[in-house]
Design a protein around this motif. Structure first.
Motif: not given
Length: 92
Positions: A23-27, A62-68
């Motif tokens: 669903y989400d992530y925080e780096s 994850l950094s390459k996947i757009p938030k949408n």
């Protein structure tokens, strides 16, 4: 610290080789295990959970996947490194 996700914490090994919904992530999270960790908010077996990882491959993916594009389905896989117990985790 930013978004920590107020859900049950599990281990990455609890979801190894299982389909999860991210669903989400925080780096850039600092934990007792070290700096620059990543925390993922997931749904696993119908329950909202989170796990922390320092996997370079997971963080890069994850950094390459757009938030949408969230949420998305994936499976956590592990590849054994060398002859010891070290493993490299990645999204499959």
């Amino acid at each position: 610290m930013g978004n920590i996700f107020d859900v049950k914490q599990i281990s990455i090994t609890d979801v190894l080789n299982c389909e999860i919904e991210v669903y989400d992530y925080e780096s850039g999270v600092t934990t007792s295990q070290g700096k620059d960790r990543c925390v993922l908010k997931i749904k696993f077996q119908g329950e909202d959970c989170k796990f922390f990882t320092n996997s370079r491959l997971i963080k890069e993916t994850l950094s390459k996947i757009p938030k949408n594009s969230f949420p998305f389905l994936t499976t956590i896989k592990a590849k054994k490194l060398g002859s010891g117990n070290s493993r490299m985790y990645y999204l499959s």
